[in-house]
Scaffold this active site. Sequence first.
Site, short mmCIF file in Angstrom:
data_model
loop_
_atom_site.label_atom_id
_atom_site.label_comp_id
_atom_site.label_asym_id
_atom_site.label_seq_id
_atom_site.Cartn_x
_atom_site.Cartn_y
_atom_site.Cartn_z
CG ASP A 114 13.23 44.21 12.85
OD1 ASP A 114 13.17 43.05 14.14
OD2 ASP A 114 15.05 43.98 12.77
CB THR A 144 18.21 48.67 21.50
OG1 THR A 144 18.27 48.63 20.29
CG2 THR A 144 16.84 47.63 20.90
CB THR A 192 13.61 38.31 29.55
OG1 THR A 192 14.02 37.06 30.11
CG2 THR A 192 13.56 39.49 30.23
CG ASP A 193 13.23 33.24 32.53
OD1 ASP A 193 13.45 34.17 32.23
OD2 ASP A 193 12.43 32.53 32.69
CD GLU A 194 18.28 35.52 30.99
OE1 GLU A 194 19.26 36.63 31.31
OE2 GLU A 194 18.11 35.36 29.93
CE1 TYR A 237 17.44 41.07 26.70
CE2 TYR A 237 17.93 39.24 28.76
CZ TYR A 237 16.69 39.60 27.01
OH TYR A 237 15.54 38.66 27.05
CE LYS A 260 13.31 42.27 27.83
NZ LYS A 260 12.43 42.75 25.99
#
Length: 367
Positions: A33, A100, A134-136, A160, A164
Amino acid sequence: MNGIVVTGGAGFIGGNFVLHWLGQGLGPLVNLDKLTYAGNLQTLASVQDNPGYTFVHGDICDAELVAKVFAEHKPRAIVHFAAESHVDRSILGPEAFLKTNIDGTFTLLQAARNYMATLSEEDQKNFRFLAVSTDEVYGTLEPNDPAFSETTPYAPNSPYAASKAASDMLVRAWFHTYKLPVLTTNCSNNYGPYHFPEKLIPLMITHALAGKPLPIYGDGLQVRDWLYVIDHCKAIAAVLEKGTPGETYNVGGNNQRTNKEVVHTLCALLDELVPDSPYKPHAQLITSVKDRPGHDRRYAIDATKIEREIGWKPEETFETGLRKTVEWYLANKEWVEGVTSGSYQQWMSANYSHRTGAAAEKAGAVK
Ligand code: NAD
Ligand code: DAU
């Protein structure tokens, strides 16, 4: 080869996953991390002396470091949580998200490929790379649309979500082109302990306890499908063991609620659990503010595939999970104080000052 490497294990979901994994005795775990503003070693204080736990401070974009971690610890799996994860931050500063969430995933995939090539045939067969998504990535739903399934086309709307989606596409391509045994999980909004108070639920709890305004974006009728974070951790562990490489699994809580409903439920819970609060009834703190640009109206997950193929389904209802969450925040004020000083205050000002007052009213905020 009995351990795993987790990325982003000092964040909200990753931290809960590390605690769950070690708490269940599921084997050694290395946590890589970078400790951005969202990473917090306080979350992991209870396992820092666990002999099965190793922390490595570093960036997933650092190819040399990632290769070294894999070579040294010889994991049987990678569970990839590390990301920039807050939609509002992606709107104000998308660059870190691309770095990232796209470059970082690319670096990990390449390192995993190279590492896998060093393994015996048997170990290669058992190796897994699980990407937490993610569901986004599926975009937004109208009120009566069916929930997102694994075959819903991708249509990301925020920087974002786009980053993803790009990450998911890389993961998919590394399976088809290089036969890297990947698994992808796409989950809905998580909530629970150790949630950084920039996201809706922890922000509303911490603000209500401090008597600060509870800022609801726009009309507050946006719908999210809330998933208790421990249920999510169990789903990831189950997919890791039973999932089929190349497949994706949607993970949801079966808890669709409007933001208004969520905040009113939280206020009622706080009225009950903090009966002597000077801010009671907490709902009086609710304030409508200028909406998020490109705000997705509704997310909902169809989680029938993971139930059918893996045997997972959520254990918490929204009511039980939310009560546990509020109780956790009431019992862990030090953790909250540790993450809400310094740069957090700057973020609050950057994200909220333009949403309230004359400037926001002119720009269309609902009073
Ligand atoms: P978070 O923002 O709380 O934590 C992210 C963690 O990643 C932090 O510990 C941070 O230090 C670390 N990190 C960031 N950049 C890094 C880098 N370059 N190298 C190494 N570490 C880095 O995120 P979260 O809410 O725990 O989300 C975890 C994952 O789950 C993310 O991939 C996110 O997209 C996904 N997800 C989250 C939710 C949710 O509701 N929170 C829902 C669906 C999917
Ligand atoms: O759906 C999964 C996603 O859920 C994850 O991929 C993201 O990493 C995670 O951050 C979360 O994204 P959301 O944008 O849905 O979560 P957030 O908590 O930021 O907002 C939830 C809803 O509440 C959303 O409709 C915006 C609204 N909101 C949020 C904040 C911070 C407000 O009304 N007021 C606020 O102050």
